[in-house]
Design an enzyme around this catalytic site. Structure first.
Site, PDB file in Angstrom:
ATOM      1  N   GLU A  38       0.820  -1.210   0.000  1.00  0.00           N
ATOM      2  CA  GLU A  38       0.000   0.000   0.000  1.00  0.00           C
ATOM      3  C   GLU A  38       0.854   1.260   0.000  1.00  0.00           C
ATOM      4  O   GLU A  38       0.413   2.311  -0.454  1.00  0.00           O
ATOM      5  CB  GLU A  38      -0.931   0.013   1.230  1.00  0.00           C
ATOM      6  CG  GLU A  38      -2.379  -0.181   0.835  1.00  0.00           C
ATOM      7  CD  GLU A  38      -3.345  -0.208   2.012  1.00  0.00           C
ATOM      8  OE1 GLU A  38      -4.308  -0.962   1.912  1.00  0.00           O
ATOM      9  OE2 GLU A  38      -3.151   0.505   3.016  1.00  0.00           O
ATOM     10  N   LYS A  94     -14.118   0.275  -3.839  1.00  0.00           N
ATOM     11  CA  LYS A  94     -15.210   0.716  -2.949  1.00  0.00           C
ATOM     12  C   LYS A  94     -16.248   1.496  -3.752  1.00  0.00           C
ATOM     13  O   LYS A  94     -17.449   1.315  -3.561  1.00  0.00           O
ATOM     14  CB  LYS A  94     -14.658   1.622  -1.844  1.00  0.00           C
ATOM     15  CG  LYS A  94     -13.803   0.917  -0.821  1.00  0.00           C
ATOM     16  CD  LYS A  94     -13.443   1.886   0.299  1.00  0.00           C
ATOM     17  CE  LYS A  94     -12.321   1.358   1.140  1.00  0.00           C
ATOM     18  NZ  LYS A  94     -11.753   2.351   2.035  1.00  0.00           N
ATOM     19  N   HIS A 108       8.400 -26.613  -1.379  1.00  0.00           N
ATOM     20  CA  HIS A 108       7.768 -27.762  -2.045  1.00  0.00           C
ATOM     21  C   HIS A 108       6.573 -27.338  -2.889  1.00  0.00           C
ATOM     22  O   HIS A 108       5.806 -28.186  -3.342  1.00  0.00           O
ATOM     23  CB  HIS A 108       7.365 -28.797  -0.990  1.00  0.00           C
ATOM     24  CG  HIS A 108       8.559 -29.359  -0.268  1.00  0.00           C
ATOM     25  ND1 HIS A 108       9.122 -30.577  -0.578  1.00  0.00           N
ATOM     26  CD2 HIS A 108       9.324 -28.835   0.719  1.00  0.00           C
ATOM     27  CE1 HIS A 108      10.170 -30.785   0.207  1.00  0.00           C
ATOM     28  NE2 HIS A 108      10.318 -29.745   1.004  1.00  0.00           N
TER      29      HIS A 108
HETATM   30  O1  PA5 Z   1      -3.382   1.326   5.843  1.00  0.00           O
HETATM   31  C1  PA5 Z   1      -4.518   1.753   5.676  1.00  0.00           C
HETATM   32  O2  PA5 Z   1      -4.787   2.941   5.799  1.00  0.00           O
HETATM   33  C2  PA5 Z   1      -5.657   0.819   5.343  1.00  0.00           C
HETATM   34  O3  PA5 Z   1      -5.243  -0.473   5.122  1.00  0.00           O
HETATM   35  C3  PA5 Z   1      -6.656   0.807   6.480  1.00  0.00           C
HETATM   36  O4  PA5 Z   1      -6.040   0.366   7.645  1.00  0.00           O
HETATM   37  C4  PA5 Z   1      -7.858  -0.083   6.162  1.00  0.00           C
HETATM   38  O5  PA5 Z   1      -8.409   0.276   4.926  1.00  0.00           O
HETATM   39  C5  PA5 Z   1      -8.913   0.051   7.232  1.00  0.00           C
HETATM   40  O6  PA5 Z   1      -9.338   1.371   7.363  1.00  0.00           O
HETATM   41  P1  PA5 Z   1     -10.101   1.879   8.636  1.00  0.00           P
HETATM   42  O7  PA5 Z   1      -9.228   1.710   9.806  1.00  0.00           O
HETATM   43  O8  PA5 Z   1     -10.411   3.326   8.344  1.00  0.00           O
HETATM   44  O9  PA5 Z   1     -11.359   1.054   8.762  1.00  0.00           O
END
Ligand code: PA5
Length: 448
Positions: free
Chosen positions: A288, A423, A309
């Site tokens: 990310e 989303k 394996h």
């Molecule tokens: O690193 C990030 O920002 C995302 O992976 C969030 O942790 C994830 O989308 C969850 O978001 P939230 O904590 O707002 O529910």
């Protein structure tokens, strides 16, 4: 002795020119992280988090954990992405491999289960069925407070808990961790009177394991969060200044050099099954943070020797676009010796008297030599042992290296614009209020 050491000798010669050339870029990237002068500087709250963690906050978290442990046998940690992976990584790394099957563990802790990390109907139904005669509590975590997956899970589990113990008693065993002011979860928690913890504004989800997001579930599972923070604080100190001793800088620098040299995939390998979820956390952190603007090393993970394996053939012989980073645990906490057998029918007496870990370490060395011979650069991260202090240091090491590496790559490591695309479509397809135009567009696209 340091908790962690880094060995790049079997990686650097694959991209020596690039490694030498990017020295100053690495130094500039560290300055970006340390001074907050680059894009994403409003999300650098994690940088000094370990050294600035208030001991009072740790005591408060431990007190909440004690209450949950006292009242609950199970605590369901509801969250997705950065809101659950860090806790799961640490809890899995520190737990007995068979913890799920062991009753009445000492010292008393609650078993941590997870929900809201998927939208699996069977998963949810089976979890609810399992919990129907159990003493359980809930930690619901969402920074935005609006994420769909955890919101669905919380709606269902909150109703179930209230039905099982009554609304008033449920309030005592539901804890919400979210933004200080914004989001539906904040509104709901305030209205219901739950105990809450705040996710600091300047700490993004995937960098939040050392905030209450990770600390509360880890404490509930019976582990020492003070030691976790202490290990992270040591690593914070050791990775602040640029230079050869800064292992976060060196890791960021070598992986960027390999990427520039055509190695587009990094596999994080472990030789200890307890680290499986640590790699899941790492994948999110790097995926990310770096995968944007058409750039970024693809982070993958393997458990060795298990996956030798299954994936071993590809790694040894497939397209030469990968490098591997091995987390090697120096000292196992338990020992087991291979016995010698009089008959030796299985031909294993050459291993008689050796520890299982002796064999594992030779598998690790043999794998490294084979992969390097096959054109796979190898970075080795050696950690002393699987304990809270070392894991705290390892978490901070990867976070710091990630920030440095992302800036070296030329991206903002602290945003995640790409996560919104699915989303938007999902909300359009589900007819969420506010998405009327997207709903019409997507229906046209699908020929409806
Ligand atoms: O690193 C990030 O920002 C995302 O992976 C969030 O942790 C994830 O989308 C969850 O978001 P939230 O904590 O707002 O529910």
């Amino acid at each position: 002795m340091k908790a962690i050491s880094l060995d790049i000798q079997h990686a650097v010669y694959f991209a020596e020119k690039q490694y030498i050339a990017n020295e100053s870029a690495a130094v500039e990237a560290i300055k970006d992280v340390n001074t907050g002068r680059a894009a994403g500087n409003d999300f650098l709250g994690w940088v000094k988090l370990p050294s600035e963690t208030d001991p009072g906050l740790l005591s408060k978290i431990n007190a909440t954990a004690d209450r949950l442990k006292e009242k609950c046998d199970y605590v369901v940690c509801i969250g997705i992405g950065g809101s659950y992976l860090g806790a799961k990584a640490v809890i899995s790394a520190l737990s007995n491999n068979f913890a799920d099957f062991i009753n009445n563990p000492e010292p008393k802790h609650a078993k941590v289960l997870y929900a809201g990390q998927n939208i699996g109907e069977e998963y949810t139904a089976e979890l609810q069925d399992f919990l129907k005669d159990k003493k359980f509590g809930i930690i619901v975590i969402s920074k935005s407070g609006t994420t769909t997956e955890p919101a669905i899970a919380f709606r269902l589990l909150k109703a179930q808990l209230e039905e099982q113990v009554g609304k008033e008693a449920a309030k005592e065993i539901i804890v919400a961790i979210t933004d200080e002011k914004k989001g539906a979860l904040r509104t709901l928690a305030t209205q219901e009177g739950y105990e809450t913890y705040v996710i600091p504004d300047n700490v993004g989800g995937r960098f939040s394991v050392l905030t209450p997001v990770g600390l509360l579930p880890i404490a509930v599972a019976g582990f020492d969060i003070t030691k976790l923070i202490a290990g992270a604080a040591e690593m914070e100190k050791d990775t602040t200044e640029p230079g050869g001793d800064n292992i976060a800088e060196t890791y960021a620098r070598v992986r960027n050099a390999l990427y520039q040299g055509g190695k587009k995939i990094e596999i994080l390998a472990n030789f200890n099954p307890k680290l499986h979820y640590f790699a899941e956390w790492w994948k999110q952190l790097y995926g990310e943070s770096e995968g944007k603007d058409g750039k970024g090393i693809f982070p993958a993970a393997v458990d060795f020797t298990t996956d030798l394996h299954s994936m071993g053939q590809w790694i040894q012989d497939g397209e030469r676009t990968i490098f591997e980073t091995v987390i090697s645990v120096k000292e196992p906490l338990l020992h087991k010796y291979i016995p010698t057998d009089d008959q030796n029918l299985d031909g294993l007496n050459f291993l008689g008297g050796k520890k299982i870990d002796d064999v594992n370490k030779m598998a690790e060395l043999g794998t490294m030599l084979a992969h390097v011979d096959g054109g796979v650069p190898n970075i080795k991260i050696e950690i002393n042992k699987l304990d809270e202090y070392t894991l705290g240091a390892l978490i901070y090491f990867f976070e710091k290296a990630c920030g440095i590496s992302g800036y070296m790559l030329g991206v903002n490591p602290f945003n995640q614009p790409g996560v919104e695309a699915y989303k938007k479509n999902m909300f359009a397809l589900l007819g969420k209020p506010g998405y009327e135009k997207e709903t019409a567009d997507i229906q046209t696209r699908l020929g409806k």
